[in-house]
Scaffold this motif. Sequence first.
Motif, PDB file in Angstrom:
ATOM      1  N   TYR A  32     -42.439   0.942  54.785  1.00  0.00           N
ATOM      2  CA  TYR A  32     -43.540   1.133  55.732  1.00  0.00           C
ATOM      3  C   TYR A  32     -44.076   2.564  55.660  1.00  0.00           C
ATOM      4  O   TYR A  32     -45.290   2.786  55.589  1.00  0.00           O
ATOM      5  CB  TYR A  32     -43.070   0.806  57.149  1.00  0.00           C
ATOM      6  N   VAL A  33     -43.175   3.542  55.657  1.00  0.00           N
ATOM      7  CA  VAL A  33     -43.613   4.941  55.552  1.00  0.00           C
ATOM      8  C   VAL A  33     -44.347   5.162  54.234  1.00  0.00           C
ATOM      9  O   VAL A  33     -45.362   5.864  54.176  1.00  0.00           O
ATOM     10  CB  VAL A  33     -42.411   5.894  55.685  1.00  0.00           C
ATOM     11  N   GLN A  34     -43.849   4.536  53.158  1.00  0.00           N
ATOM     12  CA  GLN A  34     -44.522   4.664  51.863  1.00  0.00           C
ATOM     13  C   GLN A  34     -45.936   4.087  51.920  1.00  0.00           C
ATOM     14  O   GLN A  34     -46.872   4.644  51.335  1.00  0.00           O
ATOM     15  CB  GLN A  34     -43.712   3.960  50.776  1.00  0.00           C
ATOM     16  N   SER A  35     -46.105   2.982  52.621  1.00  0.00           N
ATOM     17  CA  SER A  35     -47.439   2.388  52.724  1.00  0.00           C
ATOM     18  C   SER A  35     -48.388   3.318  53.477  1.00  0.00           C
ATOM     19  O   SER A  35     -49.579   3.398  53.147  1.00  0.00           O
ATOM     20  CB  SER A  35     -47.374   1.017  53.415  1.00  0.00           C
ATOM     21  N   ILE A  36     -47.872   4.020  54.487  1.00  0.00           N
ATOM     22  CA  ILE A  36     -48.680   5.002  55.212  1.00  0.00           C
ATOM     23  C   ILE A  36     -49.042   6.155  54.277  1.00  0.00           C
ATOM     24  O   ILE A  36     -50.182   6.641  54.260  1.00  0.00           O
ATOM     25  CB  ILE A  36     -47.927   5.524  56.453  1.00  0.00           C
ATOM     26  N   THR A  55     -38.613  13.529  49.939  1.00  0.00           N
ATOM     27  CA  THR A  55     -38.188  13.676  51.321  1.00  0.00           C
ATOM     28  C   THR A  55     -39.004  12.737  52.203  1.00  0.00           C
ATOM     29  O   THR A  55     -40.183  12.527  51.981  1.00  0.00           O
ATOM     30  CB  THR A  55     -38.366  15.120  51.792  1.00  0.00           C
ATOM     31  N   SER A  56     -38.350  12.192  53.224  1.00  0.00           N
ATOM     32  CA  SER A  56     -39.018  11.259  54.117  1.00  0.00           C
ATOM     33  C   SER A  56     -39.736  12.025  55.224  1.00  0.00           C
ATOM     34  O   SER A  56     -39.286  13.088  55.660  1.00  0.00           O
ATOM     35  CB  SER A  56     -37.996  10.315  54.739  1.00  0.00           C
ATOM     36  N   ARG A 108     -44.728  13.095  62.137  1.00  0.00           N
ATOM     37  CA  ARG A 108     -45.676  13.282  61.046  1.00  0.00           C
ATOM     38  C   ARG A 108     -46.164  11.930  60.509  1.00  0.00           C
ATOM     39  O   ARG A 108     -47.320  11.820  60.087  1.00  0.00           O
ATOM     40  CB  ARG A 108     -45.042  14.133  59.940  1.00  0.00           C
ATOM     41  N   THR A 109     -45.296  10.928  60.511  1.00  0.00           N
ATOM     42  CA  THR A 109     -45.728   9.594  60.076  1.00  0.00           C
ATOM     43  C   THR A 109     -46.800   9.046  61.015  1.00  0.00           C
ATOM     44  O   THR A 109     -47.807   8.485  60.573  1.00  0.00           O
ATOM     45  CB  THR A 109     -44.534   8.626  60.032  1.00  0.00           C
ATOM     46  N   PHE A 110     -46.602   9.214  62.312  1.00  0.00           N
ATOM     47  CA  PHE A 110     -47.581   8.744  63.290  1.00  0.00           C
ATOM     48  C   PHE A 110     -48.918   9.464  63.108  1.00  0.00           C
ATOM     49  O   PHE A 110     -49.986   8.837  63.154  1.00  0.00           O
ATOM     50  CB  PHE A 110     -47.055   8.971  64.709  1.00  0.00           C
ATOM     51  N   LEU A 111     -48.866  10.769  62.862  1.00  0.00           N
ATOM     52  CA  LEU A 111     -50.090  11.533  62.649  1.00  0.00           C
ATOM     53  C   LEU A 111     -50.810  11.060  61.388  1.00  0.00           C
ATOM     54  O   LEU A 111     -52.040  10.893  61.389  1.00  0.00           O
ATOM     55  CB  LEU A 111     -49.768  13.026  62.537  1.00  0.00           C
ATOM     56  N   LEU A 112     -50.063  10.814  60.319  1.00  0.00           N
ATOM     57  CA  LEU A 112     -50.684  10.343  59.088  1.00  0.00           C
ATOM     58  C   LEU A 112     -51.319   8.970  59.280  1.00  0.00           C
ATOM     59  O   LEU A 112     -52.414   8.695  58.777  1.00  0.00           O
ATOM     60  CB  LEU A 112     -49.645  10.297  57.962  1.00  0.00           C
ATOM     61  N   SER A 113     -50.652   8.100  60.013  1.00  0.00           N
ATOM     62  CA  SER A 113     -51.227   6.784  60.305  1.00  0.00           C
ATOM     63  C   SER A 113     -52.554   6.926  61.035  1.00  0.00           C
ATOM     64  O   SER A 113     -53.531   6.232  60.719  1.00  0.00           O
ATOM     65  CB  SER A 113     -50.241   5.961  61.146  1.00  0.00           C
ATOM     66  N   LYS A 114     -52.612   7.825  62.008  1.00  0.00           N
ATOM     67  CA  LYS A 114     -53.841   8.027  62.779  1.00  0.00           C
ATOM     68  C   LYS A 114     -54.960   8.612  61.918  1.00  0.00           C
ATOM     69  O   LYS A 114     -56.124   8.179  62.013  1.00  0.00           O
ATOM     70  CB  LYS A 114     -53.563   8.938  63.975  1.00  0.00           C
ATOM     71  N   THR A 115     -54.658   9.600  61.086  1.00  0.00           N
ATOM     72  CA  THR A 115     -55.705  10.196  60.252  1.00  0.00           C
ATOM     73  C   THR A 115     -56.188   9.194  59.200  1.00  0.00           C
ATOM     74  O   THR A 115     -57.373   9.162  58.862  1.00  0.00           O
ATOM     75  CB  THR A 115     -55.211  11.489  59.584  1.00  0.00           C
ATOM     76  N   ASN A 116     -55.282   8.357  58.696  1.00  0.00           N
ATOM     77  CA  ASN A 116     -55.711   7.288  57.781  1.00  0.00           C
ATOM     78  C   ASN A 116     -56.638   6.301  58.489  1.00  0.00           C
ATOM     79  O   ASN A 116     -57.621   5.822  57.909  1.00  0.00           O
ATOM     80  CB  ASN A 116     -54.497   6.538  57.233  1.00  0.00           C
ATOM     81  N   GLN A 143     -47.567  12.847  71.711  1.00  0.00           N
ATOM     82  CA  GLN A 143     -46.389  12.404  70.981  1.00  0.00           C
ATOM     83  C   GLN A 143     -46.659  11.029  70.372  1.00  0.00           C
ATOM     84  O   GLN A 143     -47.644  10.370  70.731  1.00  0.00           O
ATOM     85  CB  GLN A 143     -45.173  12.324  71.899  1.00  0.00           C
ATOM     86  N   PRO A 144     -45.811  10.593  69.436  1.00  0.00           N
ATOM     87  CA  PRO A 144     -46.015   9.260  68.843  1.00  0.00           C
ATOM     88  C   PRO A 144     -45.894   8.158  69.898  1.00  0.00           C
ATOM     89  O   PRO A 144     -45.200   8.313  70.908  1.00  0.00           O
ATOM     90  CB  PRO A 144     -44.872   9.159  67.817  1.00  0.00           C
ATOM     91  N   ARG A 145     -46.583   7.067  69.645  1.00  0.00           N
ATOM     92  CA  ARG A 145     -46.457   5.901  70.521  1.00  0.00           C
ATOM     93  C   ARG A 145     -45.005   5.450  70.561  1.00  0.00           C
ATOM     94  O   ARG A 145     -44.327   5.417  69.540  1.00  0.00           O
ATOM     95  CB  ARG A 145     -47.345   4.782  69.979  1.00  0.00           C
TER      96      ARG A 145
END
Length: 335
Positions: free
Chosen positions: A129-133, A210-211, A216-224, A284-286
């Motif tokens: 999932y993180v990779q897909s983001i 590195t994961s 940061r994953t939540f932020l990347l999802s939002k900017t995408n 903060q992340p959801r």
Amino acid sequence: MDIGFIHIGMMKTASTYMQNIWMKDNSYSLSWKGNIPFLHTLRDSVKKDSLQEEPSLDTINVDIPYQEGQKLVISNEGFSTGYLNDAPSQQKMPQFIDYASRSLGRLSGSTPNVLLVVRDPITWIKSIYVQSIKQGSSGSAQDFIKNQYGFLRHSLDLEHIVHCYKRYFNNVLIIPYELLKTDESLFWGTIAERFQVPHPEVTINHAINTSLDLKRTFLLSKTNEISSVLLNALVDSKDYTNMQEKNQIVSNYGNSGKWVHRRFVEYAADEQVDEMYRLLGMSQPREDFFDVKLPRVLKKIIEANYIGFLREYLLPEFQEYADFYDQNLQQHFSN
């Protein structure tokens, strides 16, 4: 060249780490980046239903010059899965795995050996999932499970993957990724004994990939997600009539935007990440963003075709991993 074995994945099981080991160890030669054109031809052929003949093996090249006496490893995690973030193509994954194994099967006269590294399916789903983001998608982990169900179910159908490769290679070794983390010497020793290849002498004392953490994953999802809204608005606009300019902007931003966002979350300082949160009106992340609850059908597929298959196929000394995988699966089931 003396092919030691073919390494076919899975994704997110330290493939890059292992590839760097093989690249640095003088006992080995490696085809990694050198087989990407071969892999892309396989994927494109399946998408276009153009399977009249397999791609030429001449497109499998070594990454560094081969030296006499070395064992060549042909390695690509894409040989056991494909079409992440490409939902329309995911129904063709079983056909792709069949075609990839048949195409690589022409090398069975040079080696009978195939390596497949497996991982706890729940932590694997989270990592994928993180990779897909990272590759430009957006949404929560639960959105990912819903929208890319085909990728998950076919990637976790170990029974089909191994069946396809065993038609051509009679020595398929399945080994747990978790063993690499807890006893690296035993991990390499098991491969060396099974395939009659050298135990690597080189070690790398830092993670290759590195994961991202949750924030940061939540932020990347939002900017995408923001990028997707921008691009779709431009594409759909009937008032934007300068087609040459529109196509150029959409193409350039579509190709580069996801990389700007990804590199930002990977390398920005914590204060810069906090500033982005403030700019986007977030603190903060959801809360449920990273939750994973599997639907009943996917759980049954994993139980039968992944964990159940591993119980029959894993070496006796590694059976405890199948038990651990099953225990973790039961905790992430949505009734």
